[in-house]
Design a protein around this motif. Structure first.
Motif, PDB file in Angstrom:
ATOM      1  N   VAL A 146       0.829  -1.200   0.000  1.00 24.30           N
ATOM      2  CA  VAL A 146       0.000   0.000   0.000  1.00 24.30           C
ATOM      3  C   VAL A 146       0.868   1.256   0.000  1.00 24.30           C
ATOM      4  O   VAL A 146       0.514   2.279  -0.610  1.00 24.30           O
ATOM      5  N   ASP A 147       2.039   1.178   0.628  1.00 28.63           N
ATOM      6  CA  ASP A 147       2.956   2.320   0.606  1.00 28.63           C
ATOM      7  C   ASP A 147       3.522   2.547  -0.796  1.00 28.63           C
ATOM      8  O   ASP A 147       3.706   3.690  -1.227  1.00 28.63           O
ATOM      9  N   ASP A 148       3.801   1.453  -1.508  1.00 26.31           N
ATOM     10  CA  ASP A 148       4.240   1.567  -2.907  1.00 26.31           C
ATOM     11  C   ASP A 148       3.173   2.276  -3.737  1.00 26.31           C
ATOM     12  O   ASP A 148       3.474   3.139  -4.569  1.00 26.31           O
ATOM     13  N   LEU A 149       1.945   1.874  -3.501  1.00 31.72           N
ATOM     14  CA  LEU A 149       0.815   2.431  -4.250  1.00 31.72           C
ATOM     15  C   LEU A 149       0.735   3.943  -4.049  1.00 31.72           C
ATOM     16  O   LEU A 149       0.641   4.710  -5.013  1.00 31.72           O
ATOM     17  N   LEU A 150       0.778   4.389  -2.798  1.00 34.52           N
ATOM     18  CA  LEU A 150       0.656   5.809  -2.502  1.00 34.52           C
ATOM     19  C   LEU A 150       1.858   6.601  -3.031  1.00 34.52           C
ATOM     20  O   LEU A 150       1.707   7.724  -3.522  1.00 34.52           O
TER      21      LEU A 150
END
Length: 463
Positions: A438-442
């Motif tokens: 999810v951090d990659d996504l953001l």
């Protein structure tokens, strides 16, 4: 029952707008839908035809395939049948929607390959996302504008920087959780959940009853965005800023997606549904169309989507509409759960048009109560023209009730961000299958925003 509603929403929490509420009919999927963009033929300038009633202008118009609804078809038919009286007819050309379709539109603006009339997300989108507002005509004022709430017209889609670049066409979309009342009853669920734990408890009961609690249509990646939109509402509220102030910070490199903790939690909770077995195992190959069938036939209890999906279901399974309700996804306590609204797209005149006055006349008619009522008779929904009347389906009424009670906020994608952030639906899909955190996504969203802002020459990203 015929009804007409005028709704005012506080500008600090929601878009100011006056709406006429209607329901049942067919509206196509949102324009985020990921489909291959069809190549569009070259446009030709407005042409004149000889007819018994005199000259008839043929005006070219471009729209997304998904936006050419039964309402548009009914209005198009009326215009063609009454072209002599109206003085114009439309040659409506369509390209598939989604991010690829948007790229086609941007390319056509860049090359000047434009129709007389363009249906788009509005002036702000053309300015900030396409950088081509100079290729749209300021229509100054039209008589039909008096039938719309002035504050709504100033929201950036229609009037922008004091100039009239477009008029509303179509329905306002409301985001909700749509549920099959029979499935709820069979599982022993007596009311819609009001908070996150209540939502999980509801899903557990439905799973125990042998039904799919929440349907994901991951084959159409754009639909995977819908769950997560609700998290952005809380993000704005928790900031202590107005909606406009919040996005001013996002759009000037002072606030970033990676810092949006409520948004992040919403994305994580959407995956929690998968991890707990509350979503069907075949979600990656299941489609938007299959979701409609599953909800209508009671194979699934819930589906999250904009209210446009109700019109699709009504067209295919009209007998199911009385049995479908709607509510805001309860990620938080009851008082903090809001529906998201997206105002209708806009019809504007491009600088490629050879007869601007004819195009303005056509748009003025299309925006009028008479034409909008023809559209509404084909696709009922929430209209901005204050003189349109029709009947609401129960699920749409549920969401309109929330809106009328001040429980709505503008969808962040349409009214907030100035710069593209990448293909969010595809990113969510990657997160679900484990190829992104999810951090990659953001971070990807921030990186894409920065890239697009720099390309637009925004000095805020050069610090």
């Amino acid at each position: 029952m015929k009804l007409k509603r005028v709704m005012s929403l506080l500008v600090t929490a929601v878009m100011i707008c006056s709406l006429a509420a209607c329901g049942s009919g067919k509206e196509a999927a949102p324009a985020e839908k990921e489909e291959a963009a069809a190549p569009a033929p070259a446009e030709t300038p407005a042409q004149e035809e000889e007819s018994g009633g005199g000259e008839v202008k043929t005006l070219t118009m471009l729209t997304f395939t998904e936006w050419y609804t039964d309402g548009w078809a009914a209005l198009d038919k009326y215009i063609n049948e009454n072209a002599d009286e109206l003085g114009f007819k439309l040659d409506i050309q369509k390209i598939a929607g989604g991010s690829q379709g948007e790229e086609v539109v941007k390319a056509r603006f860049a090359t000047g390959d434009l129709p007389d009339i363009m249906q788009s997300y509005g002036a702000k989108w053309i300015d900030t996302q396409v950088n081509a507002l100079d290729k749209m005509v300021d229509m100054e004022s039209l008589p039909s504008e008096s039938e719309y709430d002035p504050a709504t017209m100033e929201e950036g889609g229609y009037r922008y920087n004091g100039k009239l670049y477009g008029m509303p066409i179509g329905t306002t979309s409301l985001l909700g959780v749509f549920y099959n009342k029979d499935v709820f009853e069979e599982a022993g669920v007596t009311e819609v959940p009001k908070d996150w734990q209540g939502f999980l408890d509801t899903c557990e009961k439905i799973k125990a009853a042998g039904k799919v609690p929440l349907y994901y249509s991951g084959k159409d990646a754009w639909t995977l965005q819908c769950f997560n939109h609700f998290g952005f509402n809380k993000e704005v509220f928790d900031s202590g800023l107005s909606y406009t102030e919040f996005w001013d910070e996002m759009n000037t490199n002072k606030r970033h997606y990676a810092e949006c903790t409520q948004f992040k939690e919403a994305i994580e909770r959407s995956k929690e549904m998968l991890d707990k077995g509350y979503v069907q195992e075949t979600y990656l190959s299941d489609t938007y169309d299959m979701a409609q069938t599953a909800l209508a036939k009671g194979e699934a209890a819930m589906y999250i989507n904009p209210s446009n999906v109700l019109d699709e279901i009504a067209n295919k399974y009209p007998e199911a509409m009385e049995n479908i309700g709607g509510f805001a996804l309860p990620l938080y306590e009851d008082s903090q759960n809001y529906t998201c609204l997206s105002l209708p797209g806009a019809l504007g005149v491009t600088t490629s048009c050879k007869d601007v006055e004819a195009a303005k006349k056509a748009i003025d008619f299309i925006s009028s109560a008479k034409a909008q009522q023809i559209y509404a008779d084909g696709v009922a929904g929430v209209y901005l023209n204050k003189n349109v009347t029709c009947t609401l389906t129960p699920a749409l009424q549920d969401l309109v009730d929330l809106m009328q009670n001040g429980k709505s906020i503008a969808l962040w994608q349409g009214a907030g961000n100035n710069y593209g952030y990448g293909d969010f639906g595809a990113m969510v899909q990657d997160y679900y299958v484990g190829s992104k955190t999810v951090d990659d996504l953001l971070k990807t969203m921030d990186d894409e925003t920065a890239k697009n802002a720099i390309a637009a020459g925004d000095a805020n990203w050069n610090k």
